[in-house]
Design a protein around this motif. Structure first.
Motif, PDB file in Angstrom:
ATOM      1  N   VAL A 145       0.912  -1.063  -0.068  1.00  0.00           N
ATOM      2  CA  VAL A 145       0.114   0.038  -0.106  1.00  0.00           C
ATOM      3  C   VAL A 145       1.000   0.916   0.051  1.00  0.00           C
ATOM      4  O   VAL A 145       0.831   2.169  -1.005  1.00  0.00           O
ATOM      5  N   VAL A 146       1.846   1.458   1.026  1.00  0.00           N
ATOM      6  CA  VAL A 146       2.467   2.618   1.158  1.00  0.00           C
ATOM      7  C   VAL A 146       3.609   2.843   0.142  1.00  0.00           C
ATOM      8  O   VAL A 146       3.693   3.812  -0.458  1.00  0.00           O
ATOM      9  N   ARG A 147       3.864   1.589  -0.636  1.00  0.00           N
ATOM     10  CA  ARG A 147       5.265   1.776  -1.526  1.00  0.00           C
ATOM     11  C   ARG A 147       4.363   1.619  -3.143  1.00  0.00           C
ATOM     12  O   ARG A 147       5.237   2.253  -3.917  1.00  0.00           O
ATOM     13  N   PHE A 148       3.237   1.418  -3.184  1.00  0.00           N
ATOM     14  CA  PHE A 148       2.729   1.077  -4.615  1.00  0.00           C
ATOM     15  C   PHE A 148       1.330   1.869  -4.761  1.00  0.00           C
ATOM     16  O   PHE A 148       0.997   2.571  -5.344  1.00  0.00           O
ATOM     17  N   LEU A 149       0.404   0.921  -4.066  1.00  0.00           N
ATOM     18  CA  LEU A 149      -1.013   1.248  -4.183  1.00  0.00           C
ATOM     19  C   LEU A 149      -1.407   2.635  -3.972  1.00  0.00           C
ATOM     20  O   LEU A 149      -2.684   3.208  -4.485  1.00  0.00           O
ATOM     21  N   GLU A 150      -0.850   3.281  -2.879  1.00  0.00           N
ATOM     22  CA  GLU A 150      -1.127   4.743  -2.519  1.00  0.00           C
ATOM     23  C   GLU A 150      -0.479   5.576  -3.601  1.00  0.00           C
ATOM     24  O   GLU A 150      -1.175   6.501  -4.107  1.00  0.00           O
ATOM     25  N   PRO A 151       0.671   5.664  -3.585  1.00  0.00           N
ATOM     26  CA  PRO A 151       1.491   6.567  -4.732  1.00  0.00           C
ATOM     27  C   PRO A 151       1.033   6.439  -6.267  1.00  0.00           C
ATOM     28  O   PRO A 151       0.947   7.275  -6.909  1.00  0.00           O
ATOM     29  N   PHE A 152       0.632   5.209  -6.726  1.00  0.00           N
ATOM     30  CA  PHE A 152       0.329   4.781  -7.801  1.00  0.00           C
ATOM     31  C   PHE A 152      -0.712   5.986  -8.498  1.00  0.00           C
ATOM     32  O   PHE A 152      -0.379   6.655  -9.352  1.00  0.00           O
ATOM     33  N   PRO A 153      -1.873   5.897  -8.016  1.00  0.00           N
ATOM     34  CA  PRO A 153      -3.064   6.850  -8.664  1.00  0.00           C
ATOM     35  C   PRO A 153      -2.666   8.175  -8.247  1.00  0.00           C
ATOM     36  O   PRO A 153      -3.092   9.050  -9.165  1.00  0.00           O
ATOM     37  N   VAL A 154      -1.953   8.769  -7.449  1.00  0.00           N
ATOM     38  CA  VAL A 154      -1.521  10.044  -7.325  1.00  0.00           C
ATOM     39  C   VAL A 154      -0.478  10.374  -8.485  1.00  0.00           C
ATOM     40  O   VAL A 154      -0.829  11.651  -8.992  1.00  0.00           O
ATOM     41  N   MET A 155       0.439   9.500  -8.865  1.00  0.00           N
ATOM     42  CA  MET A 155       1.076   9.825  -9.806  1.00  0.00           C
ATOM     43  C   MET A 155       0.474   9.848 -11.179  1.00  0.00           C
ATOM     44  O   MET A 155       0.669  11.193 -12.064  1.00  0.00           O
ATOM     45  N   VAL A 156      -0.447   9.030 -11.424  1.00  0.00           N
ATOM     46  CA  VAL A 156      -1.350   9.022 -12.651  1.00  0.00           C
ATOM     47  C   VAL A 156      -1.973  10.360 -12.686  1.00  0.00           C
ATOM     48  O   VAL A 156      -2.037  10.981 -13.769  1.00  0.00           O
ATOM     49  N   MET A 157      -2.682  10.473 -11.823  1.00  0.00           N
ATOM     50  CA  MET A 157      -3.567  11.683 -11.730  1.00  0.00           C
ATOM     51  C   MET A 157      -2.827  13.002 -11.877  1.00  0.00           C
ATOM     52  O   MET A 157      -2.944  13.597 -12.872  1.00  0.00           O
ATOM     53  N   CYS A 158      -1.705  13.047 -11.274  1.00  0.00           N
ATOM     54  CA  CYS A 158      -0.834  14.545 -11.680  1.00  0.00           C
ATOM     55  C   CYS A 158      -0.449  14.670 -12.931  1.00  0.00           C
ATOM     56  O   CYS A 158      -0.455  15.494 -13.317  1.00  0.00           O
ATOM     57  N   ASP A 159       0.179  13.231 -13.648  1.00  0.00           N
ATOM     58  CA  ASP A 159       0.551  13.473 -15.080  1.00  0.00           C
ATOM     59  C   ASP A 159      -0.791  14.028 -15.898  1.00  0.00           C
ATOM     60  O   ASP A 159      -0.232  14.625 -16.779  1.00  0.00           O
ATOM     61  N   LEU A 160      -1.782  13.257 -15.633  1.00  0.00           N
ATOM     62  CA  LEU A 160      -2.932  13.576 -16.464  1.00  0.00           C
ATOM     63  C   LEU A 160      -3.387  15.031 -16.322  1.00  0.00           C
ATOM     64  O   LEU A 160      -3.762  15.634 -17.223  1.00  0.00           O
ATOM     65  N   VAL A 161      -3.619  15.444 -15.206  1.00  0.00           N
ATOM     66  CA  VAL A 161      -4.070  16.717 -15.003  1.00  0.00           C
ATOM     67  C   VAL A 161      -3.165  17.783 -14.992  1.00  0.00           C
ATOM     68  O   VAL A 161      -3.492  18.902 -15.263  1.00  0.00           O
ATOM     69  N   GLY A 162      -1.792  17.538 -14.881  1.00  0.00           N
ATOM     70  CA  GLY A 162      -0.869  18.572 -15.011  1.00  0.00           C
ATOM     71  C   GLY A 162      -0.329  19.173 -13.856  1.00  0.00           C
ATOM     72  O   GLY A 162       0.025  20.228 -13.754  1.00  0.00           O
ATOM     73  N   ILE A 163      -0.160  18.402 -12.707  1.00  0.00           N
ATOM     74  CA  ILE A 163       0.003  18.766 -11.325  1.00  0.00           C
ATOM     75  C   ILE A 163       1.573  18.062 -11.102  1.00  0.00           C
ATOM     76  O   ILE A 163       1.542  17.123 -11.480  1.00  0.00           O
ATOM     77  N   PRO A 164       2.496  19.035 -10.666  1.00  0.00           N
ATOM     78  CA  PRO A 164       3.822  18.366 -10.469  1.00  0.00           C
ATOM     79  C   PRO A 164       3.963  17.346  -9.373  1.00  0.00           C
ATOM     80  O   PRO A 164       3.074  17.819  -8.198  1.00  0.00           O
ATOM     81  N   TYR A 165       4.072  16.141  -9.588  1.00  0.00           N
ATOM     82  CA  TYR A 165       3.981  15.035  -8.515  1.00  0.00           C
ATOM     83  C   TYR A 165       4.829  15.432  -7.323  1.00  0.00           C
ATOM     84  O   TYR A 165       4.435  15.158  -6.218  1.00  0.00           O
ATOM     85  N   GLU A 166       5.689  15.929  -7.447  1.00  0.00           N
ATOM     86  CA  GLU A 166       6.615  16.688  -6.398  1.00  0.00           C
ATOM     87  C   GLU A 166       5.905  17.345  -5.379  1.00  0.00           C
ATOM     88  O   GLU A 166       6.111  17.346  -4.095  1.00  0.00           O
ATOM     89  N   ASP A 167       4.890  18.047  -5.954  1.00  0.00           N
ATOM     90  CA  ASP A 167       3.952  18.949  -4.928  1.00  0.00           C
ATOM     91  C   ASP A 167       3.008  18.187  -4.140  1.00  0.00           C
ATOM     92  O   ASP A 167       2.565  18.638  -3.405  1.00  0.00           O
ATOM     93  N   SER A 168       2.955  16.872  -4.282  1.00  0.00           N
ATOM     94  CA  SER A 168       1.768  16.047  -3.489  1.00  0.00           C
ATOM     95  C   SER A 168       2.447  16.022  -2.039  1.00  0.00           C
ATOM     96  O   SER A 168       1.662  16.072  -1.227  1.00  0.00           O
ATOM     97  N   GLU A 169       3.815  16.073  -1.912  1.00  0.00           N
ATOM     98  CA  GLU A 169       3.975  16.572  -0.644  1.00  0.00           C
ATOM     99  C   GLU A 169       3.367  17.620   0.315  1.00  0.00           C
ATOM    100  O   GLU A 169       3.157  17.728   1.458  1.00  0.00           O
ATOM    101  N   TYR A 170       3.246  18.822  -0.638  1.00  0.00           N
ATOM    102  CA  TYR A 170       2.506  19.888  -0.042  1.00  0.00           C
ATOM    103  C   TYR A 170       0.947  19.654  -0.185  1.00  0.00           C
ATOM    104  O   TYR A 170       0.236  20.029   0.911  1.00  0.00           O
ATOM    105  N   PHE A 171       0.486  19.257  -1.219  1.00  0.00           N
ATOM    106  CA  PHE A 171      -1.213  19.334  -1.136  1.00  0.00           C
ATOM    107  C   PHE A 171      -1.751  18.162  -0.405  1.00  0.00           C
ATOM    108  O   PHE A 171      -2.805  18.284   0.031  1.00  0.00           O
ATOM    109  N   LEU A 172      -1.037  17.057  -0.247  1.00  0.00           N
ATOM    110  CA  LEU A 172      -1.753  15.736   0.252  1.00  0.00           C
ATOM    111  C   LEU A 172      -2.168  16.289   1.828  1.00  0.00           C
ATOM    112  O   LEU A 172      -3.422  16.111   2.242  1.00  0.00           O
ATOM    113  N   PRO A 173      -1.306  16.694   2.523  1.00  0.00           N
ATOM    114  CA  PRO A 173      -1.753  16.862   3.828  1.00  0.00           C
ATOM    115  C   PRO A 173      -2.465  18.025   3.820  1.00  0.00           C
ATOM    116  O   PRO A 173      -3.705  17.924   4.852  1.00  0.00           O
TER     117      PRO A 173
END
Ligand code: HEM
Length: 403
Positions: A145-173
């Protein structure tokens, strides 16, 4: 089950059914409620009451009924300090109605279409492989979960929508804070305002440096006058707070379901032609949608001899509808070859899930990547998944596996 009369409505109130602790569910009460009390009145863990519909035919009608609207996700149930008529906190795509909602759906129909998602499959697979690389030859057991199933949809969504994946540390919390019922209203509103600023600055950046992504599509629609800026912001906010969470839960519950039935895992791994039907069946069977669609009546509605009054909240329980034996033969059994499968997991009507094709693609790629890269994947002996048991919609927070 606790039942107490509620003063203003002549119907007993039951506690909201929750999945048994340490499981994804579904709650044991679904079968009885569908049979004996298809429109029940429930009290949610945080105290608010709502109508609770569990039969397939009712859920199918209610979820698309224009007499029911979607309250803002930060404003129902009301939190301490919130007054009726306060400005809504977080307006996402789901709360938009009428021509503005239709314009946004139109602008997004191409990028979310089957054709467009299919063209993205190689990149979606790349994200999965990137996350699975460290597993291959890595230390066992590991947490899927922590290493694959959680980050995978975030990574895919970021790429498709145009949100830098690195920013997930900022917006997830911040997304958690905006949604979190335990925080004060002030803290929730502050987090929402930071998310708004973030999306607005991202849209500005897309104007200067366009990309091959959904936010760029929306910026162009605004420039052509077919969309207003606020609707583009609402879509961005939807993605920050909801564009990955449901997928993560579905993937984690689906993979756990298959690993708990190793024969089914092996069957799908070795017969990939079953994949499209199997994905539909996992979407039907995995009971995540246990009450996450919340609607508010704008006029009185009669159902099963009861009156849902204007202002009442209604929960059409998609996960309960998906197990209704009147529609699904042997509905509580996972049947990867089920032929007729009109599940309601993505809702219905004008607000049905615009990300449905993407969610299907994520589940397909996730399973294919696991079968290819970790073919002997299994639950790690002597290690149990960790669950957070307070919520009606659940998936394991950790999933220890060997391979
Ligand atoms: C298995 C995963 C998913 C499930 C089960 C799911 C389920 C749903 C459901 C039931 C609705 C309708 C809610 C209502 O009627 O109020 C919905 C709406 C929506 N979903 Fe999904 N969803 C999933 C994945 C996604 C993904 C991956 C995205 C995008 C990246 C997405 C974006 C949306 C949006 C934007 C809406 C609002 C549509 C509108 O109001 O017009 N969903 N989803």
């Amino acid at each position: 089950m606790n039942t107490t009369p509620e003063p203003d409505v002549d119907v007993p109130v039951i506690d909201m059914p929750l999945p048994p602790p340490g499981t994804m569910g579904p709650p044991e009460e679904y079968g009885r409620l569908r049979q004996e009390c298809p429109l029940a009145r429930i009290r949610l863990p945080i105290g608010a009451t709502a109508w609770y519909a569990t039969r397939y035919d009712d859920v199918k009608e209610l979820v698309a009924d224009p007499r029911l609207i979607r309250p803002s996700i930060t404003d129902w149930p009301p939190r301490p300090g919130q007054a009726p008529g306060d400005e809504p906190g977080l307006i996402t795509m789901m709360e938009l109605e009428g021509p503005r909602h239709a314009a946004l759906r139109r602008a997004l129909s191409e990028p979310f279409s089957v054709r467009s998602i299919r063209s993205r499959l190689p990149r979606i697979r790349q994200s999965a492989d990137h996350l699975l690389d460290p597993f291959v030859g890595g230390d066992q057991p590991g947490d899927l979960v922590v290493r694959f199933l959680e980050p995978f949809p975030v990574m895919v969504m970021c790429d498709l929508v145009g949100i830098p994946y690195e920013d997930s540390e900022y917006f997830l919390p911040k997304a958690d804070a905006a949604l979190g019922a335990i925080l004060t209203l002030k803290e929730g509103r502050e987090a929402t305002s930071h998310l708004r600023e973030y999306i607005t600055s991202l849209l500005d950046r897309k104007r200067r440096e366009p990309g091959d992504d959904m936010l760029t599509t929306l910026v162009r629609a605004c420039e052509h006058g077919t969309l207003d800026h606020e609707s583009a912001v609402s879509f961005g906010l939807s993605m920050l707070v909801a564009g990955y969470r449901t997928s993560t839960m579905f993937l984690a519950d689906a993979v756990l379901t298959l690993l708990t039935l190793p024969g089914e895992y092996a069957r799908l791994r070795d017969h990939r032609d079953l994949m499209p039907g199997a994905v539909e069946e996992l979407l039907r069977y995995v009971p995540v949608m246990n009450g996450v669609v919340v609607l508010l009546a704008v006029e009185d509605i009669e159902l099963h001899g009861r009156t849902i009054h204007a202002g009442d909240a209604v929960l059409p329980v998609l996960a309960a509808a998906n197990r209704d034996g009147n529609v699904f033969t042997d509905g509580d059994r996972l049947d990867l070859c089920r032929a007729d499968n009109p599940h309601l997991t993505f809702g219905r009507g004008t607000h049905n899930c615009i990300g449905a094709h993407l969610a299907r693609a994520q589940m397909t790629v996730c399973l294919e990547a696991l079968f290819d890269r970790l073919p002997d994947l299994r639950l790690a002996e002597g290690h149990q998944p960790i669950w957070e048991d307070d919520s009606p919609s659940k998936s394991p927070l950790t999933l220890p596996v060997s391979w």
